[in-house]
Design a protein around this motif. Structure first.
Motif, mmCIF file in Angstrom:
data_model
loop_
_atom_site.group_PDB
_atom_site.id
_atom_site.type_symbol
_atom_site.label_atom_id
_atom_site.label_comp_id
_atom_site.label_asym_id
_atom_site.label_seq_id
_atom_site.Cartn_x
_atom_site.Cartn_y
_atom_site.Cartn_z
ATOM 1 N N PHE A 25 -13.307 22.835 42.473
ATOM 2 C CA PHE A 25 -13.099 21.569 43.186
ATOM 3 C C PHE A 25 -11.846 20.856 42.690
ATOM 4 O O PHE A 25 -11.010 20.423 43.482
ATOM 5 C CB PHE A 25 -14.329 20.671 43.001
ATOM 6 N N TRP A 26 -11.701 20.753 41.372
ATOM 7 C CA TRP A 26 -10.564 20.015 40.825
ATOM 8 C C TRP A 26 -9.250 20.760 40.999
ATOM 9 O O TRP A 26 -8.201 20.142 41.223
ATOM 10 C CB TRP A 26 -10.818 19.686 39.348
ATOM 11 N N GLU A 27 -9.295 22.075 40.948
ATOM 12 C CA GLU A 27 -8.082 22.829 41.205
ATOM 13 C C GLU A 27 -7.570 22.540 42.616
ATOM 14 O O GLU A 27 -6.364 22.338 42.837
ATOM 15 C CB GLU A 27 -8.348 24.320 41.021
ATOM 16 N N HIS A 74 -3.731 16.886 30.674
ATOM 17 C CA HIS A 74 -5.190 16.882 30.653
ATOM 18 C C HIS A 74 -5.691 18.308 30.796
ATOM 19 O O HIS A 74 -4.990 19.182 31.330
ATOM 20 C CB HIS A 74 -5.747 16.057 31.815
ATOM 21 N N HIS A 75 -6.918 18.525 30.342
ATOM 22 C CA HIS A 75 -7.553 19.834 30.486
ATOM 23 C C HIS A 75 -9.014 19.610 30.853
ATOM 24 O O HIS A 75 -9.684 18.724 30.306
ATOM 25 C CB HIS A 75 -7.464 20.624 29.175
ATOM 26 N N LEU A 76 -9.494 20.402 31.802
ATOM 27 C CA LEU A 76 -10.893 20.358 32.228
ATOM 28 C C LEU A 76 -11.569 21.653 31.811
ATOM 29 O O LEU A 76 -11.047 22.739 32.091
ATOM 30 C CB LEU A 76 -11.009 20.198 33.747
ATOM 31 N N ALA A 77 -12.715 21.544 31.155
ATOM 32 C CA ALA A 77 -13.450 22.718 30.702
ATOM 33 C C ALA A 77 -14.929 22.546 31.036
ATOM 34 O O ALA A 77 -15.455 21.427 31.036
ATOM 35 C CB ALA A 77 -13.274 22.921 29.201
ATOM 36 N N VAL A 78 -15.597 23.659 31.310
ATOM 37 C CA VAL A 78 -17.035 23.611 31.563
ATOM 38 C C VAL A 78 -17.757 23.244 30.272
ATOM 39 O O VAL A 78 -17.517 23.838 29.218
ATOM 40 C CB VAL A 78 -17.541 24.959 32.105
ATOM 41 N N ALA A 116 -2.515 24.356 36.427
ATOM 42 C CA ALA A 116 -2.738 25.761 36.087
ATOM 43 C C ALA A 116 -4.223 25.998 35.887
ATOM 44 O O ALA A 116 -4.964 25.108 35.446
ATOM 45 C CB ALA A 116 -1.969 26.142 34.827
ATOM 46 N N ARG A 117 -4.659 27.202 36.204
ATOM 47 C CA ARG A 117 -6.056 27.605 36.032
ATOM 48 C C ARG A 117 -6.083 28.910 35.261
ATOM 49 O O ARG A 117 -5.337 29.852 35.568
ATOM 50 C CB ARG A 117 -6.710 27.781 37.414
ATOM 51 N N ASP A 118 -6.917 28.962 34.215
ATOM 52 C CA ASP A 118 -7.124 30.206 33.502
ATOM 53 C C ASP A 118 -8.580 30.296 33.102
ATOM 54 O O ASP A 118 -9.410 29.494 33.556
ATOM 55 C CB ASP A 118 -6.184 30.330 32.298
ATOM 56 N N GLU A 119 -8.902 31.252 32.246
ATOM 57 C CA GLU A 119 -10.305 31.459 31.888
ATOM 58 C C GLU A 119 -10.890 30.300 31.095
ATOM 59 O O GLU A 119 -12.114 30.174 30.981
ATOM 60 C CB GLU A 119 -10.461 32.771 31.092
ATOM 61 N N VAL A 125 -9.012 24.209 33.772
ATOM 62 C CA VAL A 125 -7.920 23.715 34.600
ATOM 63 C C VAL A 125 -7.071 22.758 33.774
ATOM 64 O O VAL A 125 -7.602 21.835 33.141
ATOM 65 C CB VAL A 125 -8.450 22.991 35.859
ATOM 66 N N SER A 126 -5.766 22.972 33.763
ATOM 67 C CA SER A 126 -4.827 22.087 33.075
ATOM 68 C C SER A 126 -3.927 21.420 34.096
ATOM 69 O O SER A 126 -3.527 22.044 35.083
ATOM 70 C CB SER A 126 -3.973 22.875 32.073
ATOM 71 N N PHE A 127 -3.605 20.147 33.863
ATOM 72 C CA PHE A 127 -2.734 19.416 34.775
ATOM 73 C C PHE A 127 -2.106 18.244 34.036
ATOM 74 O O PHE A 127 -2.496 17.914 32.913
ATOM 75 C CB PHE A 127 -3.510 18.919 36.002
ATOM 76 N N ALA A 128 -1.125 17.630 34.677
ATOM 77 C CA ALA A 128 -0.500 16.428 34.130
ATOM 78 C C ALA A 128 -0.620 15.300 35.135
ATOM 79 O O ALA A 128 -0.639 15.531 36.356
ATOM 80 C CB ALA A 128 0.968 16.682 33.803
ATOM 81 N N ASP A 129 -0.698 14.070 34.624
ATOM 82 C CA ASP A 129 -0.696 12.925 35.529
ATOM 83 C C ASP A 129 0.743 12.673 35.996
ATOM 84 O O ASP A 129 1.671 13.382 35.577
ATOM 85 C CB ASP A 129 -1.361 11.706 34.873
#
Length: 315
Positions: free
Chosen positions: A92-94, A121-125, A105-108, A111-115
Protein backbone atom coordinates in the motif's frame (compact mmCIF):
# COMPACT_ATOMS: atom_id res chain seq x y z
CA UNK A 1 14.22 1.89 35.69
CA UNK A 2 13.55 1.14 32.03
CA UNK A 3 13.06 3.55 29.13
CA UNK A 4 9.84 2.76 27.29
CA UNK A 5 11.15 3.04 23.75
CA UNK A 6 11.12 6.23 21.69
CA UNK A 7 8.97 9.08 22.98
CA UNK A 8 9.30 11.43 19.99
CA UNK A 9 11.64 12.44 17.18
CA UNK A 10 12.08 16.17 16.54
CA UNK A 11 13.13 17.42 13.10
CA UNK A 12 13.54 20.66 11.15
CA UNK A 13 11.49 22.01 8.26
CA UNK A 14 11.70 25.17 6.17
CA UNK A 15 8.12 24.80 4.94
CA UNK A 16 5.37 24.31 7.50
CA UNK A 17 2.50 24.19 4.94
CA UNK A 18 4.27 21.54 2.87
CA UNK A 19 5.23 19.67 6.02
CA UNK A 20 1.63 19.56 7.25
CA UNK A 21 0.46 18.37 3.85
CA UNK A 22 2.96 15.52 3.66
CA UNK A 23 2.69 14.20 7.21
CA UNK A 24 -1.11 14.44 7.45
CA UNK A 25 -2.46 14.01 3.91
CA UNK A 26 0.18 11.59 2.63
CA UNK A 27 1.39 9.68 5.70
CA UNK A 28 -1.99 9.81 7.41
CA UNK A 29 -0.72 11.07 10.77
CA UNK A 30 -2.73 13.41 12.95
CA UNK A 31 -1.54 16.93 13.78
CA UNK A 32 -2.02 16.72 17.54
CA UNK A 33 -0.46 19.99 18.70
CA UNK A 34 0.23 23.26 16.91
CA UNK A 35 2.51 25.25 19.17
CA UNK A 36 5.85 27.07 19.28
CA UNK A 37 9.42 26.15 20.07
CA UNK A 38 9.66 26.91 23.78
CA UNK A 39 13.31 27.91 23.38
CA UNK A 40 12.46 30.25 20.48
CA UNK A 41 8.72 31.08 20.51
CA UNK A 42 8.90 32.83 17.13
CA UNK A 43 9.24 29.34 15.59
CA UNK A 44 6.49 26.76 15.06
CA UNK A 45 6.60 23.44 16.83
CA UNK A 46 4.29 21.00 15.05
CA UNK A 47 3.52 17.59 16.57
CA UNK A 48 2.16 14.66 14.51
CA UNK A 49 1.19 11.33 16.04
CA UNK A 50 -1.52 8.70 16.26
CA UNK A 51 -5.14 9.49 17.06
CA UNK A 52 -4.46 9.90 20.79
CA UNK A 53 -1.21 11.86 20.48
CA UNK A 54 0.74 9.00 22.01
CA UNK A 55 4.41 8.90 22.84
CA UNK A 56 5.92 6.34 20.53
CA UNK A 57 4.27 7.75 17.41
CA UNK A 58 5.09 11.44 17.75
CA UNK A 59 7.25 13.06 15.09
CA UNK A 60 7.65 16.82 15.56
CA UNK A 61 9.06 19.71 13.55
CA UNK A 62 10.50 23.16 14.20
CA UNK A 63 9.88 25.47 11.25
CA UNK A 64 12.64 27.87 10.22
CA UNK A 65 11.26 29.45 7.02
CA UNK A 66 13.82 29.63 4.26
CA UNK A 67 16.53 27.64 6.04
CA UNK A 68 18.72 25.67 3.65
CA UNK A 69 18.37 21.93 3.34
CA UNK A 70 20.62 20.04 5.74
CA UNK A 71 22.63 16.86 5.41
CA UNK A 72 22.96 14.07 7.97
CA UNK A 73 26.51 13.27 9.07
CA UNK A 74 28.42 11.95 12.05
CA UNK A 75 26.56 12.53 15.32
CA UNK A 76 23.15 12.89 13.63
CA UNK A 77 20.10 10.67 13.20
CA UNK A 78 19.65 9.97 9.49
CA UNK A 79 16.58 7.69 9.27
CA UNK A 80 13.31 7.38 11.16
CA UNK A 81 11.89 3.84 11.09
CA UNK A 82 8.17 3.06 11.43
CA UNK A 83 6.22 -0.15 11.96
CA UNK A 84 3.43 -1.44 9.74
CA UNK A 85 1.36 -4.57 10.18
CA UNK A 86 2.01 -6.62 7.06
CA UNK A 87 3.49 -7.01 3.61
CA UNK A 88 0.14 -5.76 2.32
CA UNK A 89 0.79 -2.52 4.18
CA UNK A 90 4.19 -2.23 2.49
CA UNK A 91 2.49 -2.74 -0.87
CA UNK A 92 0.00 0.00 0.00
CA UNK A 93 2.68 2.50 0.99
CA UNK A 94 4.88 1.72 -1.97
CA UNK A 95 1.96 2.60 -4.24
CA UNK A 96 0.77 5.59 -2.22
CA UNK A 97 4.20 7.20 -1.99
CA UNK A 98 5.06 6.73 -5.67
CA UNK A 99 3.67 10.11 -6.67
CA UNK A 100 4.71 11.94 -3.50
CA UNK A 101 8.49 11.52 -3.24
CA UNK A 102 11.56 11.45 -5.46
CA UNK A 103 13.23 8.86 -3.20
CA UNK A 104 11.44 5.53 -2.94
CA UNK A 105 12.80 1.98 -2.75
CA UNK A 106 11.49 -1.45 -1.79
CA UNK A 107 13.57 -4.41 -0.71
CA UNK A 108 13.25 -7.44 1.54
CA UNK A 109 13.56 -5.24 4.63
CA UNK A 110 10.72 -2.84 3.79
CA UNK A 111 10.03 0.46 2.07
CA UNK A 112 12.42 3.43 2.22
CA UNK A 113 11.52 6.97 1.18
CA UNK A 114 12.29 10.62 1.84
CA UNK A 115 9.94 13.47 2.65
CA UNK A 116 9.90 16.53 0.36
CA UNK A 117 12.89 18.04 2.20
CA UNK A 118 15.00 14.89 2.12
CA UNK A 119 14.35 13.41 5.59
CA UNK A 120 14.70 9.64 5.26
CA UNK A 121 12.12 7.18 6.57
CA UNK A 122 11.85 3.40 6.56
CA UNK A 123 8.77 1.20 6.93
CA UNK A 124 9.15 -2.34 8.25
CA UNK A 125 6.69 -5.07 9.18
CA UNK A 126 6.38 -5.15 12.96
CA UNK A 127 7.95 -8.12 14.74
CA UNK A 128 6.86 -7.12 18.27
CA UNK A 129 3.64 -7.23 20.27
CA UNK A 130 3.59 -3.50 21.14
CA UNK A 131 0.16 -1.91 20.73
CA UNK A 132 -0.21 -0.32 17.27
CA UNK A 133 -0.40 3.48 17.45
CA UNK A 134 -2.47 4.53 14.44
CA UNK A 135 -4.24 7.65 13.26
CA UNK A 136 -7.51 7.87 11.35
CA UNK A 137 -7.47 8.94 7.70
CA UNK A 138 -10.12 8.33 5.03
CA UNK A 139 -7.55 7.13 2.49
CA UNK A 140 -5.49 4.95 4.85
CA UNK A 141 -7.25 1.83 6.17
CA UNK A 142 -6.50 1.20 9.83
CA UNK A 143 -4.91 -2.17 9.12
CA UNK A 144 -2.44 -0.50 6.72
CA UNK A 145 -1.63 2.64 8.74
CA UNK A 146 1.70 3.52 10.33
CA UNK A 147 1.83 1.97 13.80
CA UNK A 148 4.42 4.10 15.58
CA UNK A 149 8.20 4.11 15.68
CA UNK A 150 10.36 1.05 15.22
CA UNK A 151 13.59 2.97 15.82
CA UNK A 152 16.09 5.46 14.51
CA UNK A 153 19.40 5.10 12.68
CA UNK A 154 22.27 7.49 13.36
CA UNK A 155 25.79 8.01 12.08
CA UNK A 156 28.63 7.39 14.55
CA UNK A 157 32.35 7.39 13.86
CA UNK A 158 32.98 5.06 16.82
CA UNK A 159 30.01 3.03 18.07
CA UNK A 160 32.10 1.59 20.88
CA UNK A 161 32.22 5.02 22.51
CA UNK A 162 28.43 4.91 22.88
CA UNK A 163 28.16 1.35 24.13
CA UNK A 164 28.91 1.99 27.80
CA UNK A 165 26.39 4.81 28.14
CA UNK A 166 23.69 2.96 26.21
CA UNK A 167 24.07 -0.33 28.06
CA UNK A 168 25.26 0.58 31.55
CA UNK A 169 23.58 3.94 32.10
CA UNK A 170 20.47 3.95 29.92
CA UNK A 171 19.72 0.24 30.12
CA UNK A 172 19.61 -0.39 26.37
CA UNK A 173 20.10 -4.04 25.45
CA UNK A 174 22.10 -5.36 22.49
CA UNK A 175 19.43 -6.26 19.97
CA UNK A 176 19.08 -9.97 19.30
CA UNK A 177 16.67 -9.68 16.37
CA UNK A 178 17.68 -9.26 12.75
CA UNK A 179 19.39 -5.94 12.12
CA UNK A 180 18.28 -4.43 8.79
CA UNK A 181 21.89 -4.33 7.58
CA UNK A 182 23.16 -7.37 9.40
CA UNK A 183 26.24 -5.34 10.32
CA UNK A 184 25.42 -2.16 12.23
CA UNK A 185 25.58 -2.14 16.05
CA UNK A 186 21.99 -2.19 17.28
CA UNK A 187 20.41 -1.69 20.69
CA UNK A 188 16.87 -1.77 22.00
CA UNK A 189 15.35 0.41 24.71
CA UNK A 190 12.45 -1.69 25.98
CA UNK A 191 10.19 -0.82 28.89
CA UNK A 192 6.93 -2.20 30.26
CA UNK A 193 4.84 -1.37 27.18
CA UNK A 194 7.07 -0.43 24.23
CA UNK A 195 10.50 -0.77 22.73
CA UNK A 196 12.55 1.16 20.20
CA UNK A 197 15.74 0.43 18.28
CA UNK A 198 18.85 2.58 18.11
CA UNK A 199 21.19 1.68 15.24
CA UNK A 200 24.60 3.24 14.59
CA UNK A 201 25.97 3.31 11.05
CA UNK A 202 29.35 4.35 9.68
CA UNK A 203 29.13 8.05 8.73
CA UNK A 204 29.64 9.36 5.21
CA UNK A 205 32.75 11.31 4.30
CA UNK A 206 30.84 14.58 4.01
CA UNK A 207 30.39 16.53 7.21
CA UNK A 208 26.83 16.77 8.51
CA UNK A 209 24.94 20.02 8.43
CA UNK A 210 21.77 20.87 10.30
CA UNK A 211 18.91 22.28 8.28
CA UNK A 212 15.63 21.38 6.64
CA UNK A 213 15.11 17.65 6.37
CA UNK A 214 17.34 16.73 9.32
CA UNK A 215 16.65 15.34 12.78
CA UNK A 216 17.28 17.69 15.71
CA UNK A 217 17.01 15.10 18.50
CA UNK A 218 15.48 11.80 19.56
CA UNK A 219 13.60 11.47 22.85
CA UNK A 220 13.21 8.31 24.93
CA UNK A 221 10.24 7.66 27.23
CA UNK A 222 10.36 7.73 31.01
CA UNK A 223 7.66 7.59 33.65
CA UNK A 224 7.16 10.74 35.69
CA UNK A 225 8.22 8.80 38.78
CA UNK A 226 11.57 7.76 37.30
CA UNK A 227 12.46 11.03 35.58
CA UNK A 228 14.54 12.57 38.38
CA UNK A 229 16.34 9.25 38.76
CA UNK A 230 17.30 9.32 35.10
CA UNK A 231 18.72 12.81 35.54
CA UNK A 232 20.88 11.59 38.41
CA UNK A 233 22.03 8.54 36.47
CA UNK A 234 22.97 10.50 33.34
CA UNK A 235 24.79 13.12 35.40
CA UNK A 236 26.71 10.42 37.27
CA UNK A 237 27.86 9.06 33.89
CA UNK A 238 29.43 12.44 33.10
CA UNK A 239 27.00 13.40 30.32
CA UNK A 240 26.29 16.89 31.74
CA UNK A 241 22.50 16.81 31.26
CA UNK A 242 20.35 19.91 31.15
CA UNK A 243 18.18 20.65 34.17
CA UNK A 244 14.79 18.98 34.12
CA UNK A 245 12.69 21.30 31.92
CA UNK A 246 8.91 21.49 32.18
CA UNK A 247 7.53 21.46 28.62
CA UNK A 248 3.96 21.47 30.02
CA UNK A 249 2.86 18.37 28.05
CA UNK A 250 5.91 16.44 29.29
CA UNK A 251 9.17 17.07 31.16
CA UNK A 252 12.53 16.88 29.44
CA UNK A 253 16.21 16.18 30.07
CA UNK A 254 18.72 16.80 27.24
CA UNK A 255 22.27 15.54 26.75
CA UNK A 256 24.50 14.28 23.95
CA UNK A 257 25.44 10.64 23.85
CA UNK A 258 29.12 10.04 23.02
CA UNK A 259 28.55 9.82 19.24
CA UNK A 260 27.21 13.38 19.32
CA UNK A 261 23.51 12.57 18.83
CA UNK A 262 21.28 14.80 20.96
CA UNK A 263 19.19 12.64 23.30
CA UNK A 264 16.20 13.67 25.36
CA UNK A 265 14.46 11.74 28.10
CA UNK A 266 10.81 12.82 28.12
CA UNK A 267 8.02 11.83 30.45
CA UNK A 268 4.92 9.83 29.57
CA UNK A 269 2.54 12.61 30.51
CA UNK A 270 0.75 14.78 31.32
CA UNK A 271 0.02 14.51 27.56
CA UNK A 272 -1.51 16.62 24.82
CA UNK A 273 -5.06 16.38 26.16
CA UNK A 274 -4.25 18.41 29.27
CA UNK A 275 -5.14 21.70 27.53
CA UNK A 276 -7.27 20.67 24.53
CA UNK A 277 -10.35 18.61 23.80
CA UNK A 278 -9.00 15.37 22.36
CA UNK A 279 -11.45 15.60 19.47
CA UNK A 280 -9.94 18.94 18.41
CA UNK A 281 -6.21 18.40 18.88
CA UNK A 282 -4.07 20.43 16.51
CA UNK A 283 -6.78 22.76 15.26
CA UNK A 284 -5.74 25.92 17.11
CA UNK A 285 -2.43 27.47 18.09
CA UNK A 286 -1.82 26.34 21.66
CA UNK A 287 0.74 28.09 23.85
CA UNK A 288 1.82 26.74 27.23
CA UNK A 289 0.66 29.02 30.08
CA UNK A 290 4.12 30.59 30.50
CA UNK A 291 4.01 31.70 26.84
CA UNK A 292 0.40 32.83 26.54
CA UNK A 293 1.32 36.47 27.16
CA UNK A 294 3.36 36.37 23.92
CA UNK A 295 0.43 35.33 21.70
CA UNK A 296 -0.20 38.76 20.17
CA UNK A 297 3.50 39.00 19.24
CA UNK A 298 4.21 35.51 17.94
CA UNK A 299 0.98 34.49 16.22
CA UNK A 300 1.34 37.06 13.37
CA UNK A 301 4.91 35.81 12.77
CA UNK A 302 3.91 32.18 12.17
CA UNK A 303 3.32 30.79 8.70
CA UNK A 304 -0.35 30.11 7.85
CA UNK A 305 -0.82 26.36 7.40
CA UNK A 306 -3.58 24.33 5.73
CA UNK A 307 -6.35 22.59 7.60
CA UNK A 308 -4.75 19.23 8.49
CA UNK A 309 -8.09 17.40 8.58
CA UNK A 310 -10.55 18.98 6.17
CA UNK A 311 -12.31 15.66 5.79
CA UNK A 312 -13.12 15.61 9.52
CA UNK A 313 -15.01 18.90 9.61
CA UNK A 314 -18.80 18.74 9.84
CA UNK A 315 -21.17 21.34 8.47
Amino acid sequence: MRLDGIHHVTCITADAPGNVDFYTRVLGLRLVKKSVNQDDPTVYHLFYADEAGSAGADITFFEYPGIQRGRAGAGMVHTVSWRVASDAALDFWEQRLAGETDVLARDEEGVSFADPEGLHHHLAVSTVDDAPLTAEHPEVPAELALQGFDGVRAFAADASASRQLLEETLGFSPYTGSDPTGLAPTWEARGPSRGGLYILDTPPADRGMGGAGTVHHVAWSSTLEDHAGWHERVAAAGMRPSPIIDRFWFRSIYFREPSGVLFEIATLGPGFGVDEDMEHLGEALILPPDFEHLRSQVEPMLTPIPDPRPWARTA
